[in-house]
Design an enzyme around this catalytic site. Structure first.
Site, PDB file in Angstrom:
ATOM      1  N   HIS A 144       0.906  -1.302   0.226  1.00  0.00           N
ATOM      2  CA  HIS A 144      -0.030  -0.112  -0.021  1.00  0.00           C
ATOM      3  C   HIS A 144       0.861   1.217   0.072  1.00  0.00           C
ATOM      4  O   HIS A 144       0.599   2.279  -0.867  1.00  0.00           O
ATOM      5  CB  HIS A 144      -1.099  -0.174   1.267  1.00  0.00           C
ATOM      6  CG  HIS A 144      -1.731   1.241   1.557  1.00  0.00           C
ATOM      7  ND1 HIS A 144      -3.075   1.339   1.183  1.00  0.00           N
ATOM      8  CD2 HIS A 144      -1.205   2.464   2.112  1.00  0.00           C
ATOM      9  CE1 HIS A 144      -3.286   2.523   1.746  1.00  0.00           C
ATOM     10  NE2 HIS A 144      -2.333   3.202   2.133  1.00  0.00           N
ATOM     11  N   GLU A 145       1.831   1.480   0.884  1.00  0.00           N
ATOM     12  CA  GLU A 145       2.627   2.394   0.971  1.00  0.00           C
ATOM     13  C   GLU A 145       3.438   2.683  -0.256  1.00  0.00           C
ATOM     14  O   GLU A 145       3.799   3.780  -0.738  1.00  0.00           O
ATOM     15  CB  GLU A 145       3.743   2.297   2.148  1.00  0.00           C
ATOM     16  CG  GLU A 145       2.960   2.293   3.654  1.00  0.00           C
ATOM     17  CD  GLU A 145       2.015   3.676   3.683  1.00  0.00           C
ATOM     18  OE1 GLU A 145       2.377   4.611   3.102  1.00  0.00           O
ATOM     19  OE2 GLU A 145       0.969   3.569   4.435  1.00  0.00           O
ATOM     20  N   HIS A 148       1.938   4.643  -3.195  1.00  0.00           N
ATOM     21  CA  HIS A 148       2.082   5.992  -3.027  1.00  0.00           C
ATOM     22  C   HIS A 148       3.031   6.326  -3.990  1.00  0.00           C
ATOM     23  O   HIS A 148       3.088   7.419  -4.585  1.00  0.00           O
ATOM     24  CB  HIS A 148       1.948   6.378  -1.716  1.00  0.00           C
ATOM     25  CG  HIS A 148       0.715   6.294  -0.864  1.00  0.00           C
ATOM     26  ND1 HIS A 148      -0.379   6.522  -1.368  1.00  0.00           N
ATOM     27  CD2 HIS A 148       0.508   5.884   0.464  1.00  0.00           C
ATOM     28  CE1 HIS A 148      -1.310   6.453  -0.544  1.00  0.00           C
ATOM     29  NE2 HIS A 148      -0.900   5.903   0.485  1.00  0.00           N
ATOM     30  N   GLU A 218      -5.815   7.208  -0.793  1.00  0.00           N
ATOM     31  CA  GLU A 218      -5.827   6.003   0.123  1.00  0.00           C
ATOM     32  C   GLU A 218      -6.595   4.889  -0.432  1.00  0.00           C
ATOM     33  O   GLU A 218      -6.309   3.644  -0.211  1.00  0.00           O
ATOM     34  CB  GLU A 218      -6.396   6.336   1.744  1.00  0.00           C
ATOM     35  CG  GLU A 218      -5.550   7.354   1.999  1.00  0.00           C
ATOM     36  CD  GLU A 218      -4.083   6.913   2.523  1.00  0.00           C
ATOM     37  OE1 GLU A 218      -4.159   5.547   2.597  1.00  0.00           O
ATOM     38  OE2 GLU A 218      -3.293   7.732   2.402  1.00  0.00           O
TER      39      GLU A 218
END
Length: 302
Positions: A144-145, A148, A218
């Site tokens: 997930h990070e 970004h 997100e």
């Protein structure tokens, strides 16, 4: 030679929102500087130099300042072999260069990414997160990070936050500098008295724009991580576990983490009635879990 795109699923909706946010933020910035130039005509060189230097500093150093403020410390593969191993697997899956890896000593279970791009990216996990999650859950959070970084929305958020910082500084300078004490009835005097109000309005608009982008990014990162790893259930499990553990964290620790919620995997709130919940940088847990459930169902189809 330029490197090809990563294997993270592209998100055209995110790209559109980033471009729109940057355009509107830039427009607000131009308006703010234009007002200052109109009001303080004789000081235009100072205004341009000051705002230019502040923008450059914000762009080049804000990610480092954020990482330092959140207690991130880079670690070697020897110091954190499991964390590095997980990052290595994600990089291989996504065909991305490896970011710098860091750990923050905090019992708040969370993770974040900073950096202007892939070459300057840093991915950090807290000791609280590493202690609580299973390997597959940690992989989902770190994927997930890293999405970004791949989608470059970390850089956009960094730049977008600049106008709010500038507007806040102008407001404080206007109040502390006694601009409002100028009681002249001429247009310049009236304009000077309006500076704090104009700056406050610009700050509010900037805040709302970045919050709208942040909530969507997100959801986009959850979706991209789930598709890359092929295990949306692991990410859902991590979300549920981390969100549930937040209630057990001391209020003092949550208050320290709350200002950096826009960077975190899951926001930290010091109380259930916190105003931050109303203006949260993240979608609700229910929204995130519903999306992951839909992705899981889609992946299960023959």
């Amino acid at each position: 030679m330029t490197r090809t795109r990563s294997r993270y699923a592209p998100d055209h909706g995110l790209t559109t929102r980033m471009v729109t946010t940057m355009f509107l933020i830039g427009l607000l910035y131009v308006i703010l500087v234009g007002v200052l130039l109109a009001v303080l005509r004789g000081a235009w060189p100072i205004i341009l130099i000051f705002t230019g230097c502040l923008f450059i500093a914000q762009f080049w150093f804000s990610d480092r300042i954020a990482a330092f403020s959140m207690g991130a410390r880079e670690v070697t593969p020897e110091e954190a072999p499991e964390l590095h191993g997980t990052i290595d697997r994600i990089c291989a899956l996504a065909d991305m260069p490896k970011p710098r890896v860091a750990i923050a000593r905090s019992d708040v279970p969370n993770a974040f990414a900073t950096g202007r791009g892939e070459k300057t990216a840093l991915v950090c996990a807290t000791t609280g997160l590493l202690r609580r999650l299973e390997p597959e859950e940690l992989e989902g959070v770190l994927a997930h990070e890293m999405s970004h970084v791949a989608h470059r929305d970390v850089a956009v958020m960094t730049i977008a936050s600049f106008l709010g910082v500038l507007a806040g500084i102008v407001t404080r300078v206007a109040l502390w500098g006694g601009f409002s004490r100028n009681r002249s009835s001429d247009p310049v005097g009236i304009a000077i008295m309006l500076i704090p109000l104009i700056s406050a309005v610009v700050y509010c608009l900037s805040f709302l724009l970045t919050r709208l982008l942040s909530r969507y990014r997100e959801l986009s990162a959850d979706r991209a991580a789930a598709l890359l790893t092929g295990r949306p259930s692991a990410l859902a499990s991590a979300l549920t576990k981390v969100s549930g553990q937040m209630a057990r964290i001391p209020t003092e620790d949550l208050r320290k983490a709350e200002p950096y919620n826009a960077f975190y995997f899951v926001p930290a709130f010091s109380s259930k009635e916190s105003l931050s919940r109303l203006l949260s940088s993240h979608p609700t847990l229910e929204q995130r879990l519903d999306q992951l459930a839909r992705i899981s169902a889609e992946l299960a189809r023959p």
